[in-house]
Design a protein around this motif. Structure first.
Motif, PDB file in Angstrom:
ATOM      1  N   UNK A 142      29.085  33.734  43.239  1.00 32.84           N
ATOM      2  CA  UNK A 142      28.292  33.456  44.626  1.00 32.84           C
ATOM      3  C   UNK A 142      28.896  32.255  45.184  1.00 32.84           C
ATOM      4  N   UNK A 143      29.595  31.345  44.569  1.00 34.29           N
ATOM      5  CA  UNK A 143      30.223  30.291  45.311  1.00 34.29           C
ATOM      6  C   UNK A 143      31.769  30.659  45.649  1.00 34.29           C
ATOM      7  N   UNK A 144      32.349  31.639  45.135  1.00 42.22           N
ATOM      8  CA  UNK A 144      33.574  31.972  45.165  1.00 42.22           C
ATOM      9  C   UNK A 144      33.872  32.424  46.691  1.00 42.22           C
ATOM     10  N   UNK A 145      35.199  32.364  47.316  1.00 39.43           N
ATOM     11  CA  UNK A 145      36.478  31.910  46.177  1.00 39.43           C
ATOM     12  C   UNK A 145      36.790  30.330  46.290  1.00 39.43           C
ATOM     13  N   UNK A 146      37.559  29.982  45.215  1.00 41.65           N
ATOM     14  CA  UNK A 146      37.945  28.447  44.917  1.00 41.65           C
ATOM     15  C   UNK A 146      39.298  28.424  45.506  1.00 41.65           C
ATOM     16  N   UNK A 162      37.645  34.839  36.650  1.00 39.81           N
ATOM     17  CA  UNK A 162      38.190  33.642  37.189  1.00 39.81           C
ATOM     18  C   UNK A 162      39.443  33.904  38.099  1.00 39.81           C
ATOM     19  N   UNK A 163      40.116  34.743  37.509  1.00 37.46           N
ATOM     20  CA  UNK A 163      41.171  35.311  38.708  1.00 37.46           C
ATOM     21  C   UNK A 163      40.860  35.531  39.810  1.00 37.46           C
ATOM     22  N   UNK A 164      39.815  36.435  39.809  1.00 41.16           N
ATOM     23  CA  UNK A 164      39.082  37.314  40.977  1.00 41.16           C
ATOM     24  C   UNK A 164      38.652  36.186  41.964  1.00 41.16           C
ATOM     25  N   UNK A 165      38.232  35.221  41.132  1.00 40.13           N
ATOM     26  CA  UNK A 165      37.276  34.283  42.310  1.00 40.13           C
ATOM     27  C   UNK A 165      38.271  32.984  42.777  1.00 40.13           C
ATOM     28  N   UNK A 166      39.684  33.174  42.661  1.00 39.86           N
ATOM     29  CA  UNK A 166      40.479  32.525  43.349  1.00 39.86           C
ATOM     30  C   UNK A 166      41.061  32.991  44.616  1.00 39.86           C
ATOM     31  N   UNK A 167      41.178  31.850  45.512  1.00 41.62           N
ATOM     32  CA  UNK A 167      42.004  32.292  46.750  1.00 41.62           C
ATOM     33  C   UNK A 167      43.376  32.707  46.480  1.00 41.62           C
ATOM     34  N   UNK A 168      43.897  33.376  47.538  1.00 39.22           N
ATOM     35  CA  UNK A 168      45.364  33.501  47.601  1.00 39.22           C
ATOM     36  C   UNK A 168      45.919  32.061  47.114  1.00 39.22           C
ATOM     37  N   UNK A 169      47.088  32.229  46.652  1.00 38.29           N
ATOM     38  CA  UNK A 169      47.820  30.757  46.298  1.00 38.29           C
ATOM     39  C   UNK A 169      46.966  29.781  45.660  1.00 38.29           C
ATOM     40  N   UNK A 183      47.459  27.394  23.833  1.00 44.54           N
ATOM     41  CA  UNK A 183      48.620  26.850  25.144  1.00 44.54           C
ATOM     42  C   UNK A 183      48.029  26.727  26.477  1.00 44.54           C
ATOM     43  N   UNK A 184      48.428  25.729  27.090  1.00 48.92           N
ATOM     44  CA  UNK A 184      48.179  25.399  28.520  1.00 48.92           C
ATOM     45  C   UNK A 184      48.640  26.686  29.242  1.00 48.92           C
ATOM     46  N   UNK A 185      47.789  27.199  30.242  1.00 45.76           N
ATOM     47  CA  UNK A 185      48.366  28.098  31.181  1.00 45.76           C
ATOM     48  C   UNK A 185      48.185  27.653  32.444  1.00 45.76           C
ATOM     49  N   UNK A 186      49.134  27.896  33.460  1.00 43.82           N
ATOM     50  CA  UNK A 186      48.926  27.599  35.085  1.00 43.82           C
ATOM     51  C   UNK A 186      48.975  28.967  35.508  1.00 43.82           C
ATOM     52  N   UNK A 187      48.130  29.460  36.055  1.00 45.61           N
ATOM     53  CA  UNK A 187      48.167  30.917  37.051  1.00 45.61           C
ATOM     54  C   UNK A 187      48.020  30.497  38.473  1.00 45.61           C
ATOM     55  N   UNK A 188      48.914  31.020  39.222  1.00 44.58           N
ATOM     56  CA  UNK A 188      49.025  30.953  40.523  1.00 44.58           C
ATOM     57  C   UNK A 188      48.618  32.534  41.128  1.00 44.58           C
ATOM     58  N   UNK A 189      47.672  32.623  42.004  1.00 46.48           N
ATOM     59  CA  UNK A 189      47.236  33.686  42.550  1.00 46.48           C
ATOM     60  C   UNK A 189      48.273  34.091  43.690  1.00 46.48           C
ATOM     61  N   UNK A 190      49.152  35.103  43.653  1.00 48.56           N
ATOM     62  CA  UNK A 190      50.038  35.587  44.740  1.00 48.56           C
ATOM     63  C   UNK A 190      49.460  36.340  45.679  1.00 48.56           C
TER      64      UNK A 190
END
Length: 216
Positions: A142-146, A162-169, A183-190
């Protein structure tokens, strides 16, 4: 709550340790140098507050090691005004760091007792993120996107919610692995169906509980 000259000196020493370990983001270092971490500890345990280690806070949870907080915060690349979702409020220390960096923080906690405790305590320090009680593995639709999402518990896999609630970039920082180390991951939504994934060092977090985490 007293923040003495001695406490400030201990924080300066902690910041030096973090620099030696490779933290370079000045916003992160300034935030950690400013926040009285000893406020999160019982008086008898204040001596532990500025050591670079995790510490139990009850309810099977810990206040994260300062290096871990600094590392995740640095990789999140917070810009002032960013809308950030924090999954796992815990003690509230990580949320405080993000707010010092200028983020609008939405933080969700799975443990009811911890949620109630931190929701009452953190505003006394001058930090008032938006608090939520619930299953953080499913985010806050309800608060997305982030702009950014940070997960402060170890997940068995990356929750698609969580990926779905990310803004592009947008950027998601999450530790993924088993119950012992992650393992620490960093995911950037393109794009909606395209992500860029980077992997970093191993860390050790308490488990992420919930529908898309470890089942309770």
């Amino acid at each position: 709550m007293e923040d003495s000259y001695k406490h400030k000196g201990m924080r300066r020493s902690l910041v030096r340790v973090l620099k030696e370990k490779g933290i370079t983001n000045q916003q992160v270092l300034d935030a950690i140098g400013k926040i009285p971490r000893h406020y999160f500890f019982d008086n008898a345990l204040v001596g532990h507050a500025y050591q670079d280690k995790a510490f139990p806070i009850g309810e099977g949870q810990t206040i994260s090691q300062p290096y871990t907080v600094a590392f995740q915060s640095e990789k999140l690349e917070v810009q002032p005004g960013d809308k950030v979702l924090e999954v796992g409020t815990g003690s509230g220390y990580q949320a405080s760091v993000l707010m010092e960096m200028g983020a609008e923080v939405h933080t969700i906690e799975y443990n009811k007792n911890l949620y109630e405790r931190t929701r009452k305590f953190l505003p006394k320090m001058g930090y008032s993120p938006k608090f939520y009680f619930g299953d953080g593995s499913q985010g806050l639709p309800k608060q997305a996107p982030f702009d950014k999402i940070i997960v402060t518990a170890g997940a068995p896999s990356v929750p698609t919610a969580l990926i779905n609630q990310l803004k592009i970039d947008g950027i998601l920082i999450i530790p993924v692995g088993d119950s012992q180390k992650q393992k620490m991951l960093r995911i950037i939504k393109k794009e909606d169906k395209k992500i860029k994934k980077e992997t970093f060092d191993y860390f050790s977090f308490v488990p992420l509980l919930g529908e898309q985490g470890w089942k309770n």
